[in-house]
Design a protein around this motif. Structure first.
Motif, short mmCIF file in Angstrom:
data_model
loop_
_atom_site.label_atom_id
_atom_site.label_comp_id
_atom_site.label_asym_id
_atom_site.label_seq_id
_atom_site.Cartn_x
_atom_site.Cartn_y
_atom_site.Cartn_z
N LYS A 104 0.82 -1.22 0.00
CA LYS A 104 0.00 0.00 0.00
C LYS A 104 0.85 1.27 0.00
CE LYS A 104 -4.12 -1.97 2.18
NZ LYS A 104 -5.03 -1.91 3.35
N GLU A 105 2.12 1.14 0.37
CA GLU A 105 3.00 2.31 0.40
C GLU A 105 3.72 2.54 -0.92
OE1 GLU A 105 5.65 2.29 3.72
OE2 GLU A 105 4.06 1.98 5.18
N PHE A 106 3.44 1.69 -1.90
CA PHE A 106 4.11 1.85 -3.19
C PHE A 106 3.70 3.16 -3.85
CE2 PHE A 106 4.05 1.49 -7.81
CZ PHE A 106 5.38 1.20 -8.05
N GLU A 107 4.68 3.87 -4.39
CA GLU A 107 4.43 5.12 -5.10
C GLU A 107 5.13 5.10 -6.45
OE1 GLU A 107 5.55 8.53 -2.86
OE2 GLU A 107 4.33 8.02 -1.11
N PRO A 108 4.40 5.21 -7.55
CA PRO A 108 5.06 5.31 -8.86
C PRO A 108 5.92 6.57 -8.93
CG PRO A 108 2.70 4.87 -9.08
CD PRO A 108 2.94 5.24 -7.65
N LEU A 109 7.00 6.49 -9.68
CA LEU A 109 7.89 7.63 -9.83
C LEU A 109 7.41 8.47 -11.01
CD1 LEU A 109 10.51 9.01 -8.84
CD2 LEU A 109 11.76 7.59 -10.46
N TYR A 110 6.50 9.38 -10.71
CA TYR A 110 5.90 10.21 -11.75
C TYR A 110 6.64 11.54 -11.91
CZ TYR A 110 1.56 7.37 -11.49
OH TYR A 110 0.62 6.36 -11.53
N CYS A 111 6.52 12.11 -13.10
CA CYS A 111 6.95 13.49 -13.33
C CYS A 111 5.76 14.42 -13.05
CB CYS A 111 7.40 13.68 -14.78
SG CYS A 111 8.99 12.93 -15.14
N GLU A 112 6.06 15.68 -12.88
CA GLU A 112 5.02 16.69 -12.71
C GLU A 112 5.23 17.81 -13.73
OE1 GLU A 112 5.24 18.01 -8.67
OE2 GLU A 112 4.05 16.32 -7.91
N HIS A 113 4.17 18.53 -14.06
CA HIS A 113 4.30 19.66 -14.97
C HIS A 113 3.22 20.69 -14.64
CE1 HIS A 113 0.88 18.54 -17.79
NE2 HIS A 113 1.00 17.46 -17.04
N GLU A 114 3.45 21.89 -15.08
CA GLU A 114 2.48 22.97 -14.85
C GLU A 114 1.50 23.03 -16.01
OE1 GLU A 114 2.29 24.93 -12.09
OE2 GLU A 114 3.87 23.64 -11.27
N TYR A 115 0.23 23.18 -15.67
CA TYR A 115 -0.81 23.29 -16.69
C TYR A 115 -1.90 24.23 -16.19
CZ TYR A 115 -4.61 22.02 -19.90
OH TYR A 115 -5.62 22.06 -20.82
N GLU A 116 -2.03 25.35 -16.88
CA GLU A 116 -3.03 26.36 -16.53
C GLU A 116 -2.98 26.72 -15.04
OE1 GLU A 116 -6.83 24.99 -17.91
OE2 GLU A 116 -6.34 25.34 -20.03
N GLY A 117 -1.75 26.92 -14.57
CA GLY A 117 -1.54 27.36 -13.19
C GLY A 117 -1.62 26.27 -12.15
N LYS A 118 -1.79 25.02 -12.59
CA LYS A 118 -1.87 23.90 -11.65
C LYS A 118 -0.69 22.95 -11.87
CE LYS A 118 -6.95 23.86 -11.62
NZ LYS A 118 -8.15 23.04 -11.93
N THR A 119 -0.27 22.30 -10.80
CA THR A 119 0.76 21.27 -10.91
C THR A 119 0.06 19.92 -11.10
OG1 THR A 119 2.28 22.49 -9.48
CG2 THR A 119 2.71 20.15 -9.78
N LEU A 120 0.30 19.32 -12.26
CA LEU A 120 -0.35 18.05 -12.58
C LEU A 120 0.69 16.95 -12.74
CD1 LEU A 120 -2.98 19.16 -15.27
CD2 LEU A 120 -3.30 18.91 -12.79
N ILE A 121 0.25 15.72 -12.55
CA ILE A 121 1.13 14.56 -12.71
C ILE A 121 1.16 14.17 -14.18
CG2 ILE A 121 1.46 12.11 -12.14
CD1 ILE A 121 -0.16 12.68 -9.56
N ASP A 122 2.36 13.84 -14.65
CA ASP A 122 2.52 13.29 -16.00
C ASP A 122 3.07 11.87 -15.86
OD1 ASP A 122 3.02 12.60 -18.57
OD2 ASP A 122 4.56 14.13 -18.95
N PRO A 123 2.20 10.85 -15.94
CA PRO A 123 2.63 9.48 -15.70
C PRO A 123 3.03 8.71 -16.96
CG PRO A 123 0.26 9.52 -15.90
CD PRO A 123 0.74 10.94 -16.17
N GLU A 124 3.05 9.38 -18.12
CA GLU A 124 3.21 8.63 -19.37
C GLU A 124 4.54 7.89 -19.45
OE1 GLU A 124 1.67 10.05 -23.08
OE2 GLU A 124 0.65 11.70 -22.08
N ALA A 125 5.63 8.50 -19.03
CA ALA A 125 6.94 7.82 -19.11
C ALA A 125 6.95 6.59 -18.19
CB ALA A 125 8.06 8.78 -18.72
N TRP A 126 6.36 6.72 -17.00
CA TRP A 126 6.29 5.58 -16.08
C TRP A 126 5.45 4.46 -16.71
CZ3 TRP A 126 2.81 2.51 -13.54
CH2 TRP A 126 3.29 1.76 -12.46
N CYS A 127 4.32 4.83 -17.29
CA CYS A 127 3.43 3.83 -17.90
C CYS A 127 4.09 3.17 -19.11
CB CYS A 127 2.12 4.48 -18.32
SG CYS A 127 1.08 5.00 -16.93
#
Length: 230
Positions: free
Chosen positions: A97-120
């Motif tokens: 349950k403590e597993f966390e994917p190593l995701y990237c983040e990026h800014e989009y319209e003033g929000k910080t969003l996760i970009d999981p495509e490289a991990w996927c």
């Protein structure tokens, strides 16, 4: 169970910088892709030995191996990758349950969003190593749990599925789903998981049935030791 120390921040950065360096091919995995790849291998339907999965870290071309400075550097980087894998394995063994994917983040319209495509993408590369064995999950009760990884990681998806990943906000939501789903995918495969199949190399040439028996009797193999084997 022997617990190795997780990668320190410096070791993580060293591996990250090496994978991004010009001594690796342009197709070499980045850290987020590598983490997805190792996760699929760690939780999938069959144990896969490093001799099979490690070369693909550098790219699909067999000639894509890094330009090592020396043997010491090669040993260091390989050791870091193996310890990175060990971190993934131990997390699932001790506390999935403590597993966390190593995701990237990026800014989009003033929000910080996760970009999981490289991990996927990395996860899907791991799936492709045992594509036939993974097929079983699509007919199971957890099929929907792997679907977000497929949508973001597969080389091709159906045209009607594109609308599910055509917006960064939708992709962010899928990333959160994936993080919640991976432990359940691990639990699905755990009782079904097969050990590694080792290929045994024949050191001596195969004896034909009509060849002279290697025992030195002067008889044909099929009428001597071959008959005993039969």
């Amino acid at each position: 169970m022997h617990l190795e120390q997780p990668l320190s921040e410096k070791e993580f950065d060293d591996l990250d910088q090496f994978l991004l360096s010009d001594r690796c091919s342009d197709d070499a995995m980045t850290m987020d892709t590598l983490h997805g790849y190792l996760t699929a291998i760690a939780i999938g339907p069959e144990t896969i030995m490093p001799a099979e999965w490690l070369p693909l870290v550098w790219g699909e071309d067999e000639a894509a191996a890094p330009k090592w400075k020396n043997k010491k550097e090669e040993e260091k980087i390989i050791n870091l990758i193996m310890r990175f894998m060990n971190e993934v394995l131990i997390t699932f063994e001790v506390s999935p349950k403590e597993f966390e994917p190593l995701y990237c983040e990026h800014e989009y319209e003033g929000k910080t969003l996760i970009d999981p495509e490289a991990w996927c993408w990395g996860f899907w590369e791991g799936v492709e190593l045992r594509a036939e064995a993974w097929e079983r999950i699509w007919d199971s009760e957890v099929a929907e749990l792997i679907r977000p990884i497929y949508l973001l990681g597969a080389d091709e998806i159906e045209e009607e599925e594109l609308k599910e990943v055509d917006d960064p906000v939708k992709v962010h939501a899928l990333a959160l789903e994936i993080e919640a789903n991976v432990p359940a995918i691990y639990r699905y495969w755990l009782p079904l998981r097969k050990g590694a199949v080792e290929t045994v190399k024949r050191e001596e040439p195969k004896v034909g049935r009509n060849d002279d028996c290697p025992c030195g009797s002067g008889k044909k193999y099929k009428k001597c030791c071959g008959a005993d084997a039969a």
